[in-house]
Design an enzyme around this catalytic site. Structure first.
Site, PDB file in Angstrom:
ATOM      1  N   ARG A 313      -1.123  -3.340   1.645  1.00  0.00           N
ATOM      2  CA  ARG A 313      -0.667  -4.699   1.329  1.00  0.00           C
ATOM      3  C   ARG A 313       0.534  -4.991   2.233  1.00  0.00           C
ATOM      4  O   ARG A 313       1.604  -4.441   2.055  1.00  0.00           O
ATOM      5  CB  ARG A 313      -0.281  -4.754  -0.156  1.00  0.00           C
ATOM      6  CG  ARG A 313       0.169  -6.099  -0.649  1.00  0.00           C
ATOM      7  CD  ARG A 313       1.577  -6.060  -1.214  1.00  0.00           C
ATOM      8  NE  ARG A 313       1.708  -5.268  -2.422  1.00  0.00           N
ATOM      9  CZ  ARG A 313       2.896  -4.818  -2.856  1.00  0.00           C
ATOM     10  NH1 ARG A 313       4.006  -5.039  -2.177  1.00  0.00           N
ATOM     11  NH2 ARG A 313       2.964  -4.101  -3.953  1.00  0.00           N
ATOM     12  N   HIS A 317       3.919  -8.010  -3.370  1.00  0.00           N
ATOM     13  CA  HIS A 317       2.901  -7.949  -4.430  1.00  0.00           C
ATOM     14  C   HIS A 317       2.472  -9.372  -4.793  1.00  0.00           C
ATOM     15  O   HIS A 317       1.298  -9.709  -4.822  1.00  0.00           O
ATOM     16  CB  HIS A 317       3.461  -7.222  -5.647  1.00  0.00           C
ATOM     17  CG  HIS A 317       2.638  -7.389  -6.885  1.00  0.00           C
ATOM     18  ND1 HIS A 317       1.386  -6.823  -7.016  1.00  0.00           N
ATOM     19  CD2 HIS A 317       2.868  -8.073  -8.037  1.00  0.00           C
ATOM     20  CE1 HIS A 317       0.890  -7.162  -8.203  1.00  0.00           C
ATOM     21  NE2 HIS A 317       1.765  -7.913  -8.827  1.00  0.00           N
ATOM     22  N   TYR A 326      12.069  -1.648  -1.977  1.00  0.00           N
ATOM     23  CA  TYR A 326      11.425  -0.352  -2.231  1.00  0.00           C
ATOM     24  C   TYR A 326      10.667   0.232  -1.048  1.00  0.00           C
ATOM     25  O   TYR A 326      10.129   1.322  -1.149  1.00  0.00           O
ATOM     26  CB  TYR A 326      10.510  -0.435  -3.467  1.00  0.00           C
ATOM     27  CG  TYR A 326       9.445  -1.522  -3.434  1.00  0.00           C
ATOM     28  CD1 TYR A 326       8.225  -1.317  -2.802  1.00  0.00           C
ATOM     29  CD2 TYR A 326       9.666  -2.762  -4.042  1.00  0.00           C
ATOM     30  CE1 TYR A 326       7.250  -2.303  -2.774  1.00  0.00           C
ATOM     31  CE2 TYR A 326       8.697  -3.760  -4.025  1.00  0.00           C
ATOM     32  CZ  TYR A 326       7.499  -3.532  -3.393  1.00  0.00           C
ATOM     33  OH  TYR A 326       6.546  -4.506  -3.363  1.00  0.00           O
TER      34      TYR A 326
END
Lengths: 421, 325
Positions: A313, A317, A326
């Site tokens: 990805r 998200h 992160y």
């Protein structure tokens, strides 16, 4: 356009014959995950055994996977899966490329519309085009798709108008399209729930004596959900014609795959008694071939298959997420080198599979799609106030009727006040 | 006229009729096949209709309901059994987030004709998680219908109606009434599924109950009659939707209402009935609506359940309190 899937149906046995029992066959960088023994249901677990053998001693960062097209756009041979794309033409390949480009463009437009305040949220598929188009184009019209909420490319393959996907993100409905119109179920927000719906639907296909198949999409995070494990159990027990297509995009919001599983996800299938295979999720050709193989197993009564599309990805998200908290830039850069669209473009160019105008025409088509989506979203009307009370029940419900009447009286009181002024 | 049969047998006969009439009807659940269910409600069905129609499932409640949703999407009408009330919670997510909302989310394009049978309630000396009454948790969810028969005849007909409904119906079976016999007329024209029924006429106070508590309320009314009190008993039959019109008509006559259910009183269906009847009948009421039910505590071990469950004396006490206003 659709890729003719007849090629996938015919050579199933011959593919097995060709592959023999020699186990993994490697391309330049791709390694097959299993043995051809998985071509029959009885030996389904052999594939997983083979897969486990293939990955033993390897770092998980260097996954073994089925690959037909390298990141450099070089076609590599694969004894087991080549048969499933044997009949593919230059036109088919251009079609796959077009699908990926337009899907990416649609996705980018939706992301932009969210930033402009036109959508409340968007879940981008950036980077996952090959997994979705490859698997989506492997399907027959009578197959049924159970997506999660990011399968915009699969929806595209099913002929769902992309603007229909935006209603729920704009907040004008909670789904909106007719699932039976294109055999494409509504997006499911609760992670993994739809894997059970897919399994039940597939059980129904068996009861009907039909030879359709079902494909259930979910992500690496969903693999931790009980519903996904239960759908593995049910589909195995009832030998349901369902393909579980897990897009492992490496991140479940901020949690990496290592927070979901100690073993590669495709190996989960082994414990349930059906084959699992890992495919290069950024290789549209490999995704097409592997999904055709899995669908063919389903259709011929060999039961479920787990396909893990190893992909990435590239974006957040959803538009509410901040991946900089992160993960680092270098990770994305490494994956950009494996970009699914660039890879196929390199192959098309190297093979002289395009004429002069192809890319320019596609660019124009892409622009037109973006414009159409933009205009459609802005023109999307808010639902009628009374939509709150519509379709809560098929047969009606006294309480809904009562509250609708109260609501109507309350609304009417404003009109009375206006009139009396 | 009808034949006398136990409630469990009546449900069995009803399922048999549905399987026989409509090839799309399926029965699914843990142990429903060879064993015939732990209460034998599905006894003999697999033998007569085969493993493809009467399906023994893996022990996974979410899986049972989730696959039933998929089968309904394919055009089937599954009747699933959750073995006991307290086991429904692994399936609660599928019921609430998926089953209840599918029709609305699809703007009416998809129907969910799924029946979920749940043997519920206490009084049979069972172990933990085998005696609960979670009906309010389902009635609170839009998209679900919740019913509970109190006798064999209703059990038979309400099952027919639940299966024919295009909406998901949670069908609570009062397990302590499974062995009670009543006349079942399979040729009758049944009352609508969600219509309450006055099962005993009276003038002094209305007792409203459903499922296992209807029989208790009839016993209470009989005991009160010996003291010269004339109580009316309403069998609600359906918890969602609730037939407030029938309760209202009764309360306008008797001017007093006591609601009885096994579930905890707090946030229970009695609270909803009390609130709405107070709204509808404010000037008719001679006393506040009272409730008799379970306590705000986990369902107790079997040796204490007689203390926990509404019984004759507790309901009579509430009747006295109401009449004292």
């Amino acid at each position: 356009m659709t890729v003719d899937s007849s090629a996938a149906r015919k050579p199933r046995r011959s593919a097995a014959d060709k592959a023999g029992t020699t186990g993994s066959t490697t391309g330049a960088t791709g390694t097959n995950t299993g043995t051809a023994g998985a071509q029959s249901g009885a030996t389904g677990t052999k594939r997983s055994t083979g897969a486990a053998r293939a990955t033993r001693g390897k770092k998980s960062t260097e996954p073994e996977l089925v690959q037909l097209l390298t990141p450099e756009g070089k076609r590599v041979k694969n004894a087991e899966y080549d048969a499933y794309v044997a009949g593919i033409t230059a036109e088919d390949l251009r079609g796959l490329y077009r699908d990926m480009v337009l899907t990416r463009r649609f996705d980018a437009e939706a992301t932009a519309l969210q930033r402009q305040g036109e959508l409340g949220l968007w879940a981008s598929l950036l980077g996952q085009e090959a997994a979705q188009i490859g698997s989506g184009r492997a399907l027959r019209d009578d197959d049924y798709v159970f997506p999660t909420y990011r399968e915009h490319g699969v929806a595209w393959c099913r002929g769902v108008d992309p603007t229909n996907l935006l209603g729920m993100f704009r907040g004008v409905n909670n789904g909106g399209w007719d699932p039976n119109g294109n055999n494409f179920h509504l997006y499911t927000i609760v992670i993994g729930s739809q894997a059970l719906h897919a399994t039940g639907y597939a059980m129904g296909i068996t009861k009907d004596g039909a030879d359709s198949a079902v494909i259930a999409y979910f992500g690496d995070g969903a693999s931790s959900q009980g519903d996904v494990a239960e759908s593995f159990t049910f589909s195995a027990v009832y030998n349901a014609p369902v393909v579980f297509f897990c897009q492992n995009n490496q991140w479940a919001i901020s949690e990496p795959t290592e927070k979901q599983s100690r073993v590669p996800l495709y190996q989960r299938a082994q414990g349930f008694g059906f084959p699992g295979v890992r495919v290069d999720g950024n290789d549209v050709l490999a995704c097409l071939a592997v999904t055709r193989w899995a669908l063919e197993r389903a259709r011929s009564g060999e039961g479920p298959t787990l396909v893990e599309a190893f992909t990435y990805r590239m974006g957040a998200h959803t538009t509410s997420d901040d991946p900089t908290r992160y993960r680092g830039d270098e990770e994305r850069a490494a994956w950009e080198a494996k970009d699914p669209i660039l890879r196929l473009r390199r192959y098309l160019e190297a093979s002289n599979h395009t004429n002069d105008g192809f890319f320019a025409e596609l660019e124009a088509e892409s622009e037109a799609l973006g414009k159409r989506v933009r205009e459609a979203v802005r023109a999307m009307p808010d639902p009628d106030h009374f939509a709150i009370f519509e379709n809560v029940y098929a047969d009606g419900h006294a309480l809904v009727d009562e509250e609708r009447a109260q609501f109507a009286a309350y609304q009417a009181s404003f009109a009375d006040a206006e009139g009396g002024r | 006229m009808g034949e006398k049969m136990a409630m469990a047998k009546a449900i069995n006969e009803s399922l048999r009729r549905a399987l026989d009439t409509d090839p799309k009807v399926l029965v699914m659940g843990e142990d429903v096949g060879k064993l015939g269910g732990v209460f034998r409600v599905t006894d003999g069905l697999q033998k007569d209709f085969g493993e493809s129609r009467v399906i023994d499932t893996p022990l996974a409640e979410s899986g049972i309901v989730g696959t039933a949703i998929g089968l309904a999407l394919r055009g089937y009408r599954p009747v699933v059994e959750i073995q006991f009330d307290g086991f429904v919670f692994p399936a609660y997510d599928q019921i609430v987030t998926q089953l209840a909302k599918m029709h609305a989310r699809s703007l009416g394009k998809v129907k969910m004709p799924v029946v979920i049978r749940i043997p519920y309630g206490g009084g049979i000396g069972a172990v933990e998680h085998h005696s609960e009454s979670p009906e309010a948790l389902f009635a609170h969810v839009a998209g679900l219908k919740v019913v509970s028969p109190s006798n064999a005849s209703d059990a038979y007909w309400m099952m027919q109606q639940a299966i024919q409904s295009d909406d998901p119906v949670i069908y609570f079976e009062p397990k302590r009434r499974y062995w009670d016999k009543a006349e079942v007329d399979v040729e009758a024209i049944p009352a609508p599924l969600h219509k309450a029924q006055v099962v005993r006429e009276g003038t002094d106070l209305t007792l409203a109950a459903y499922g296992p508590m209807v029989k208790l309320c009839q016993e209470v009314a009989a005991a009160a009659a010996e003291e010269g009190k004339n109580l009316e008993v309403v069998d609600l039959r359906s918890v969602s939707p609730l037939d407030f019109d029938t309760i209202q008509a009764s309360v306008e006559k008797t001017r007093r209402l006591v609601v009885v259910h096994e579930a905890p009183v707090f946030f229970g269906s009695g609270a909803e009935i009390a609130a709405r009847i107070t709204e509808r009948c404010f000037y008719h009421l001679e006393a506040p609506v009272l409730r008799v039910g379970g306590y705000h505590a986990p369902y107790p071990p079997a040796r204490l359940e007689e203390e926990y469950l509404p019984d004759l004396d507790r309901v009579l006490d509430a009747v006295d309190r109401s009449l004292a206003f």
